[in-house]
Design a protein around this motif. Structure first.
Motif, PDB file in Angstrom:
ATOM      1  N   ALA A  33      40.981  36.107  57.037  1.00 32.97           N
ATOM      2  CA  ALA A  33      42.425  35.887  57.121  1.00 32.97           C
ATOM      3  C   ALA A  33      43.110  36.102  55.766  1.00 32.97           C
ATOM      4  O   ALA A  33      44.326  35.967  55.676  1.00 32.97           O
ATOM      5  CB  ALA A  33      42.714  34.473  57.625  1.00 32.97           C
ATOM      6  N   ARG A  34      42.325  36.459  54.757  1.00 32.54           N
ATOM      7  CA  ARG A  34      42.882  36.637  53.419  1.00 32.54           C
ATOM      8  C   ARG A  34      42.951  38.124  53.061  1.00 32.54           C
ATOM      9  O   ARG A  34      42.228  38.952  53.631  1.00 32.54           O
ATOM     10  CB  ARG A  34      42.017  35.903  52.390  1.00 32.54           C
ATOM     11  CG  ARG A  34      42.033  34.394  52.593  1.00 32.54           C
ATOM     12  CD  ARG A  34      41.540  33.606  51.401  1.00 32.54           C
ATOM     13  NE  ARG A  34      40.383  34.137  50.722  1.00 32.54           N
ATOM     14  CZ  ARG A  34      39.180  33.574  50.715  1.00 32.54           C
ATOM     15  NH1 ARG A  34      38.965  32.454  51.363  1.00 32.54           N
ATOM     16  NH2 ARG A  34      38.180  34.124  50.049  1.00 32.54           N
ATOM     17  N   PRO A  35      43.788  38.452  52.078  1.00 29.84           N
ATOM     18  CA  PRO A  35      43.880  39.856  51.643  1.00 29.84           C
ATOM     19  C   PRO A  35      42.586  40.337  50.991  1.00 29.84           C
ATOM     20  O   PRO A  35      41.787  39.545  50.487  1.00 29.84           O
ATOM     21  CB  PRO A  35      45.012  39.842  50.615  1.00 29.84           C
ATOM     22  CG  PRO A  35      45.744  38.572  50.838  1.00 29.84           C
ATOM     23  CD  PRO A  35      44.747  37.597  51.395  1.00 29.84           C
ATOM     24  N   LEU A  36      42.425  41.638  50.990  1.00 29.98           N
ATOM     25  CA  LEU A  36      41.308  42.245  50.278  1.00 29.98           C
ATOM     26  C   LEU A  36      41.490  42.044  48.782  1.00 29.98           C
ATOM     27  O   LEU A  36      42.618  42.097  48.288  1.00 29.98           O
ATOM     28  CB  LEU A  36      41.263  43.756  50.566  1.00 29.98           C
ATOM     29  CG  LEU A  36      40.975  44.185  51.989  1.00 29.98           C
ATOM     30  CD1 LEU A  36      41.137  45.693  52.133  1.00 29.98           C
ATOM     31  CD2 LEU A  36      39.582  43.768  52.402  1.00 29.98           C
ATOM     32  N   LEU A  75      31.321  40.556  49.244  1.00 31.89           N
ATOM     33  CA  LEU A  75      30.398  39.438  49.060  1.00 31.89           C
ATOM     34  C   LEU A  75      30.494  38.850  47.647  1.00 31.89           C
ATOM     35  O   LEU A  75      30.248  37.671  47.447  1.00 31.89           O
ATOM     36  CB  LEU A  75      28.963  39.876  49.361  1.00 31.89           C
ATOM     37  CG  LEU A  75      28.647  40.105  50.840  1.00 31.89           C
ATOM     38  CD1 LEU A  75      27.308  40.812  50.997  1.00 31.89           C
ATOM     39  CD2 LEU A  75      28.678  38.809  51.625  1.00 31.89           C
ATOM     40  N   LYS A  76      30.860  39.697  46.690  1.00 28.77           N
ATOM     41  CA  LYS A  76      31.023  39.243  45.301  1.00 28.77           C
ATOM     42  C   LYS A  76      32.483  38.888  45.003  1.00 28.77           C
ATOM     43  O   LYS A  76      32.805  38.529  43.876  1.00 28.77           O
ATOM     44  CB  LYS A  76      30.547  40.332  44.342  1.00 28.77           C
ATOM     45  CG  LYS A  76      29.068  40.663  44.464  1.00 28.77           C
ATOM     46  CD  LYS A  76      28.652  41.734  43.482  1.00 28.77           C
ATOM     47  CE  LYS A  76      29.044  43.108  44.008  1.00 28.77           C
ATOM     48  NZ  LYS A  76      28.506  44.226  43.225  1.00 28.77           N
ATOM     49  N   ASN A  77      33.353  39.030  46.022  1.00 26.33           N
ATOM     50  CA  ASN A  77      34.793  38.794  45.876  1.00 26.33           C
ATOM     51  C   ASN A  77      35.388  39.640  44.748  1.00 26.33           C
ATOM     52  O   ASN A  77      36.194  39.178  43.956  1.00 26.33           O
ATOM     53  CB  ASN A  77      35.117  37.318  45.681  1.00 26.33           C
ATOM     54  CG  ASN A  77      36.561  37.021  46.055  1.00 26.33           C
ATOM     55  OD1 ASN A  77      37.119  37.658  46.943  1.00 26.33           O
ATOM     56  ND2 ASN A  77      37.174  36.081  45.366  1.00 26.33           N
ATOM     57  N   GLU A  78      34.954  40.884  44.711  1.00 25.34           N
ATOM     58  CA  GLU A  78      35.442  41.838  43.718  1.00 25.34           C
ATOM     59  C   GLU A  78      36.264  42.920  44.411  1.00 25.34           C
ATOM     60  O   GLU A  78      36.024  43.224  45.580  1.00 25.34           O
ATOM     61  CB  GLU A  78      34.270  42.503  42.996  1.00 25.34           C
ATOM     62  CG  GLU A  78      33.451  41.557  42.156  1.00 25.34           C
ATOM     63  CD  GLU A  78      32.260  42.247  41.490  1.00 25.34           C
ATOM     64  OE1 GLU A  78      32.074  43.466  41.684  1.00 25.34           O
ATOM     65  OE2 GLU A  78      31.519  41.549  40.793  1.00 25.34           O
ATOM     66  N   PRO A  79      37.205  43.518  43.685  1.00 32.49           N
ATOM     67  CA  PRO A  79      37.962  44.638  44.263  1.00 32.49           C
ATOM     68  C   PRO A  79      37.031  45.802  44.587  1.00 32.49           C
ATOM     69  O   PRO A  79      36.000  45.984  43.938  1.00 32.49           O
ATOM     70  CB  PRO A  79      38.948  45.030  43.166  1.00 32.49           C
ATOM     71  CG  PRO A  79      38.960  43.903  42.198  1.00 32.49           C
ATOM     72  CD  PRO A  79      37.650  43.186  42.337  1.00 32.49           C
ATOM     73  N   LEU A 134      41.755  41.290  55.373  1.00 30.64           N
ATOM     74  CA  LEU A 134      40.403  41.739  55.687  1.00 30.64           C
ATOM     75  C   LEU A 134      40.189  41.905  57.189  1.00 30.64           C
ATOM     76  O   LEU A 134      39.646  42.920  57.632  1.00 30.64           O
ATOM     77  CB  LEU A 134      39.367  40.774  55.110  1.00 30.64           C
ATOM     78  CG  LEU A 134      37.908  41.127  55.376  1.00 30.64           C
ATOM     79  CD1 LEU A 134      37.561  42.484  54.781  1.00 30.64           C
ATOM     80  CD2 LEU A 134      36.998  40.046  54.815  1.00 30.64           C
ATOM     81  N   GLY A 135      40.606  40.932  57.983  1.00 31.35           N
ATOM     82  CA  GLY A 135      40.429  41.043  59.437  1.00 31.35           C
ATOM     83  C   GLY A 135      41.111  42.274  60.002  1.00 31.35           C
ATOM     84  O   GLY A 135      40.559  42.960  60.869  1.00 31.35           O
TER      85      GLY A 135
END
Length: 157
Positions: free
Chosen positions: A118-121, A62-66, A129-130
């Motif tokens: 559809a994007r990488p983690l 949710l924070k787009n953090e690793p 992610l999916g």
């Protein structure tokens, strides 16, 4: 896998687990085989891992953090879940707790943008992610097939 499909699959497990309320307590705690888990342990395992996902995965997404770098003691999480399942909590309470935790997980998942799946983690560019969640769904299904097979083998005619 698309966001809406992931949520649909994860949501479907709620009804399947809710139906387990009709089981006898004997079957609920009976091990699948000697020295293994029973149904109660698996449901508690779902709760433990949903909480792990909420705390250590989705909150970061949710924070787009690793994801945090941490040692994950899978066996201890599983042992703790099994102890909890046998701590005196009732079947109904454990199932209700699973439903609450799974709905919390799904609510947080729904906050993620659909295209995010559809994007990488973050920090793990080799994992989409999916696809990550496909693995979680397959894990849920493996356990539910195990539970349903066990129930079918142990039903009294």
């Amino acid at each position: 896998m698309k966001k809406e499909d992931i949520i649909k699959e994860k949501l479907a497990l709620i009804d399947r687990v809710h139906s387990l309320k009709a089981l006898s307590d004997d079957l609920w705690f009976l091990p699948f085989r000697e020295g293994s888990w029973g149904i109660a342990d698996v449901i508690s395992h779902f709760i433990a891992w949903d909480q792990f996902m909420i705390d250590n995965r989705i909150s970061y997404l949710l924070k787009n953090e690793p994801f945090p770098q941490m040692a994950i003691d899978v066996e201890e999480i599983n042992r703790s879940a099994s102890r909890y399942a046998r701590s005196g909590i009732t079947k109904g309470q454990l199932i209700d707790e699973f439903i609450t935790k799974r709905k919390q997980l799904l609510s947080l998942l729904s906050e993620l943008d659909a295209e995010r799946f559809a994007r990488p983690l973050p920090g793990r560019e080799n994992i989409i992610l999916g696809n990550y969640f496909v693995g979680m769904i397959e894990h849920d299904e493996k356990h539910m097939v195990q539970i349903e097979s066990f129930i079918n083998q142990n039903q009294i005619a």
